[in-house]
Design an enzyme around this catalytic site. Structure first.
Site, PDB file in Angstrom:
ATOM      1  N   ARG A 159      -3.752   1.138  -0.100  1.00 19.73           N
ATOM      2  CA  ARG A 159      -4.192   0.952   1.305  1.00 19.73           C
ATOM      3  C   ARG A 159      -3.082   0.261   2.127  1.00 19.73           C
ATOM      4  O   ARG A 159      -3.360  -0.625   2.954  1.00 19.73           O
ATOM      5  CB  ARG A 159      -5.476   0.122   1.400  1.00 19.73           C
ATOM      6  CG  ARG A 159      -6.640   0.661   0.625  1.00 19.73           C
ATOM      7  CD  ARG A 159      -7.217   1.960   1.189  1.00 19.73           C
ATOM      8  NE  ARG A 159      -8.382   2.353   0.438  1.00 19.73           N
ATOM      9  CZ  ARG A 159      -8.335   3.156  -0.637  1.00 19.73           C
ATOM     10  NH1 ARG A 159      -7.183   3.668  -1.046  1.00 19.73           N
ATOM     11  NH2 ARG A 159      -9.438   3.473  -1.267  1.00 19.73           N
ATOM     12  N   SER A 211     -15.724   0.998   3.798  1.00 23.98           N
ATOM     13  CA  SER A 211     -15.674  -0.211   2.967  1.00 23.98           C
ATOM     14  C   SER A 211     -15.047  -1.347   3.757  1.00 23.98           C
ATOM     15  O   SER A 211     -13.982  -1.189   4.343  1.00 23.98           O
ATOM     16  CB  SER A 211     -14.847   0.040   1.710  1.00 23.98           C
ATOM     17  OG  SER A 211     -15.510   0.969   0.901  1.00 23.98           O
ATOM     18  N   GLU A 303     -10.489  -4.644   4.283  1.00 24.86           N
ATOM     19  CA  GLU A 303      -9.840  -3.326   4.364  1.00 24.86           C
ATOM     20  C   GLU A 303      -9.902  -2.823   5.807  1.00 24.86           C
ATOM     21  O   GLU A 303      -9.029  -2.098   6.263  1.00 24.86           O
ATOM     22  CB  GLU A 303     -10.558  -2.346   3.428  1.00 24.86           C
ATOM     23  CG  GLU A 303      -9.939  -0.968   3.421  1.00 24.86           C
ATOM     24  CD  GLU A 303     -10.455  -0.078   2.294  1.00 24.86           C
ATOM     25  OE1 GLU A 303     -10.649  -0.562   1.165  1.00 24.86           O
ATOM     26  OE2 GLU A 303     -10.655   1.113   2.560  1.00 24.86           O
TER      27      GLU A 303
HETATM   28  C1  LIG Z   1     -18.326   6.509   6.028  1.00 27.49           C
HETATM   29  C2  LIG Z   1     -16.887   6.102   5.834  1.00 27.49           C
HETATM   30  C3  LIG Z   1     -16.254   6.328   4.620  1.00 27.49           C
HETATM   31  C4  LIG Z   1     -14.915   5.961   4.436  1.00 27.49           C
HETATM   32  N1  LIG Z   1     -14.342   6.233   3.232  1.00 27.49           N
HETATM   33  C5  LIG Z   1     -13.049   5.885   3.049  1.00 27.49           C
HETATM   34  C6  LIG Z   1     -12.406   6.171   1.799  1.00 27.49           C
HETATM   35  O1  LIG Z   1     -12.999   6.749   0.879  1.00 27.49           O
HETATM   36  N2  LIG Z   1     -11.123   5.806   1.651  1.00 27.49           N
HETATM   37  C7  LIG Z   1     -10.413   5.189   2.641  1.00 27.49           C
HETATM   38  O2  LIG Z   1      -9.229   4.885   2.443  1.00 27.49           O
HETATM   39  N3  LIG Z   1     -10.994   4.913   3.822  1.00 27.49           N
HETATM   40  C8  LIG Z   1     -12.281   5.245   4.059  1.00 27.49           C
HETATM   41  N4  LIG Z   1     -12.880   4.974   5.251  1.00 27.49           N
HETATM   42  C9  LIG Z   1     -12.133   4.237   6.294  1.00 27.49           C
HETATM   43  C10 LIG Z   1     -11.467   5.161   7.341  1.00 27.49           C
HETATM   44  O3  LIG Z   1     -12.143   6.368   7.454  1.00 27.49           O
HETATM   45  C11 LIG Z   1     -10.038   5.460   7.007  1.00 27.49           C
HETATM   46  O4  LIG Z   1      -9.326   4.273   6.848  1.00 27.49           O
HETATM   47  C12 LIG Z   1      -9.368   6.318   8.070  1.00 27.49           C
HETATM   48  O5  LIG Z   1      -8.162   6.784   7.532  1.00 27.49           O
HETATM   49  C13 LIG Z   1      -9.111   5.594   9.398  1.00 27.49           C
HETATM   50  O6  LIG Z   1      -8.644   6.549  10.336  1.00 27.49           O
HETATM   51  P1  LIG Z   1      -8.979   6.440  11.896  1.00 27.49           P
HETATM   52  O7  LIG Z   1      -8.248   7.548  12.582  1.00 27.49           O
HETATM   53  O8  LIG Z   1     -10.419   6.386  12.147  1.00 27.49           O
HETATM   54  O9  LIG Z   1      -8.283   5.060  12.256  1.00 27.49           O
HETATM   55  P2  LIG Z   1      -8.812   3.920  13.262  1.00 27.49           P
HETATM   56  O10 LIG Z   1     -10.050   3.323  12.716  1.00 27.49           O
HETATM   57  O11 LIG Z   1      -8.842   4.426  14.650  1.00 27.49           O
HETATM   58  O12 LIG Z   1      -7.619   2.861  13.143  1.00 27.49           O
HETATM   59  C14 LIG Z   1      -7.359   2.203  11.925  1.00 27.49           C
HETATM   60  C15 LIG Z   1      -5.945   1.617  12.006  1.00 27.49           C
HETATM   61  O13 LIG Z   1      -4.995   2.680  12.040  1.00 27.49           O
HETATM   62  C16 LIG Z   1      -4.161   2.579  13.184  1.00 27.49           C
HETATM   63  N5  LIG Z   1      -3.840   3.939  13.644  1.00 27.49           N
HETATM   64  C17 LIG Z   1      -4.685   4.970  13.890  1.00 27.49           C
HETATM   65  N6  LIG Z   1      -3.990   6.057  14.285  1.00 27.49           N
HETATM   66  C18 LIG Z   1      -2.676   5.696  14.318  1.00 27.49           C
HETATM   67  C19 LIG Z   1      -1.463   6.359  14.671  1.00 27.49           C
HETATM   68  N7  LIG Z   1      -1.435   7.628  15.070  1.00 27.49           N
HETATM   69  N8  LIG Z   1      -0.299   5.644  14.597  1.00 27.49           N
HETATM   70  C20 LIG Z   1      -0.275   4.347  14.208  1.00 27.49           C
HETATM   71  N9  LIG Z   1      -1.385   3.665  13.854  1.00 27.49           N
HETATM   72  C21 LIG Z   1      -2.579   4.337  13.910  1.00 27.49           C
HETATM   73  C22 LIG Z   1      -4.971   1.797  14.208  1.00 27.49           C
HETATM   74  O14 LIG Z   1      -4.109   1.142  15.134  1.00 27.49           O
HETATM   75  C23 LIG Z   1      -5.707   0.807  13.307  1.00 27.49           C
HETATM   76  O15 LIG Z   1      -4.882  -0.281  13.001  1.00 27.49           O
HETATM   77  C24 LIG Z   1     -14.202   5.341   5.486  1.00 27.49           C
HETATM   78  C25 LIG Z   1     -14.832   5.122   6.710  1.00 27.49           C
HETATM   79  C26 LIG Z   1     -16.157   5.490   6.898  1.00 27.49           C
HETATM   80  C27 LIG Z   1     -16.811   5.270   8.232  1.00 27.49           C
END
Ligand SMILES: Cc1cc2nc3c(=O)[nH]c(=O)nc-3n(C[C@H](O)[C@H](O)[C@H](O)COP(=O)(O)OP(=O)(O)OC[C@H]3O[C@@H](n4cnc5c(N)ncnc54)[C@H](O)[C@@H]3O)c2cc1C
Length: 307
Positions: A159, A211, A303
């Site tokens: 992560r 998580s 996380e």
């Molecule tokens: C139901 C559920 C299940 C999940 N299961 C998992 C899992 O199995 N494994 C796992 O690892 N995660 C999991 N997650 C967490 C999440 O989905 C992931 O971490 C996902 O990759 C976050 O992406 P996002 O675009 O929503 O980022 P955001 O929530 O919008 O942002 C998260 C971080 O990433 C940064 N960010 C986003 N886009 C960019 C970009 N283009 N450039 C630079 N920084 C950026 C943001 O600034 C922030 O710091 C889960 C979430 C949910 C709701």
């Protein structure tokens, strides 16, 4: 186009969070650079918003400049797929299945955008986003310079990545993956199986952000607690004790503060059961940390990202 006082809860999976002072949606690299210049002029700090699926936004909102990179490019050359950072993982996986390319099936049901997944080196079912990545392109927020990194230079870990280390100093704009030719039916089946597993185990009936804490690496478990916890070890992809198990053992399952609750279905999720505020969620995060520290001498690490 520049927007002001935009309610961020509408962009957040949690449905929690106050307004952004400035909001900039960009569909091209040129527009991202324009936004970054404007933020500089306004002397506003910049935050990059992906799908909002891993983000806890404070009730008072964000006083800076939010950039939403909606870069949706998706191409194939040979077995290499290049995708824009704004693309949803769901759409990227559909594309690879259609193109009969294997390697990303582990991410079936992973919410959010590719940019967010790269920043946190998202992983599940033994796979991680880093596994098939060839290179990542980003923009330095201060200088506007485009940087291309090899997978090695991205310094991916559990992560973790160079982008996370740099604490939001770069916008990820694009990544290339090297995949393997496969069978469309088998790829779709593998993706569906992951989605099914998630629907059964995750509390999808309530708004959540996945998580809340990282699982605990076995090497970080105090020797005195090892025998008591060793039965719960799983591979993620390193040997870990699932934090959900620790929270169950600490009797925190179902604990409620305001409208937020430590999920009964999967205790490493804090769900928004009834108009929770960020303050409620933070109070539960702190309670979980304090209780687990006291009971097991283990320090939980968040996380989720706090804006
Ligand atoms: C139901 C559920 C299940 C999940 N299961 C998992 C899992 O199995 N494994 C796992 O690892 N995660 C999991 N997650 C967490 C999440 O989905 C992931 O971490 C996902 O990759 C976050 O992406 P996002 O675009 O929503 O980022 P955001 O929530 O919008 O942002 C998260 C971080 O990433 C940064 N960010 C986003 N886009 C960019 C970009 N283009 N450039 C630079 N920084 C950026 C943001 O600034 C922030 O710091 C889960 C979430 C949910 C709701």
């Amino acid at each position: 186009m520049l927007q002001e006082h935009v309610p961020l809860h509408t962009y957040a999976n949690y449905k929690i969070g106050g307004p952004a002072r400035y909001f900039w949606r960009a569909t091209t690299v040129k527009e991202i650079k324009e936004g970054l210049l404007l933020a500089k002029k306004l002397k506003a700090k910049v935050f990059i918003l992906g799908g909002g699926t891993n983000l806890l936004i404070p009730d008072e909102g964000y006083s800076g400049f939010v950039v939403k990179p909606d870069l949706m490019m998706l191409t194939r050359r040979g077995n290499t797929v290049t995708a824009g950072a704004g693309i949803l993982m769901f759409d990227l996986l559909n594309f690879t299945a259609k193109e009969k390319l294997s390697g990303l099936e582990w991410a079936g049901g992973l919410p959010g955008t590719l940019g967010g997944a790269i920043r946190g080196n998202a992983g599940a079912f033994g796979g991680e986003i880093k596994d098939t990545i060839v290179s990542v392109k980003s923009i330095d927020i201060k200088t506007g310079k485009v940087i291309t990194r090899s997978r090695r230079a991205c310094r991916f870990g559990y992560r973790a990545s160079v982008f996370k280390e740099k604490k939001g100093r770069e916008v990820i704009v694009e990544a290339s993956f090297r995949l393997t030719p496969g069978d469309a039916k088998a790829i779709k089946k593998a993706i569906k199986a992951k989605i099914k597993y998630r629907l059964e185990r995750h509390p999808m009936e309530y708004p959540n952000i996945g998580s809340m804490f990282k699982n605990v690496a076995v090497k970080d478990v105090p020797k005195s607690r090892y025998n008591e916890l060793v039965y719960d070890v799983k591979t993620d992809p390193i040997p870990v004790i699932p934090t959900a198990r620790l929270l169950i053992k600490a009797n925190l399952r179902g604990k409620k503060i305001g409208g937020a609750m430590i999920s009964l279905k999967h205790p490493n999720f804090i769900v928004n059961v009834n108009k929770a505020s960020a303050k409620h969620v933070v109070a539960l995060l702190e309670l979980a940390k304090k209780t687990v520290k006291k009971k097991f001498s283990i320090t939980l690490v968040e996380e989720v990202e706090r804006l």
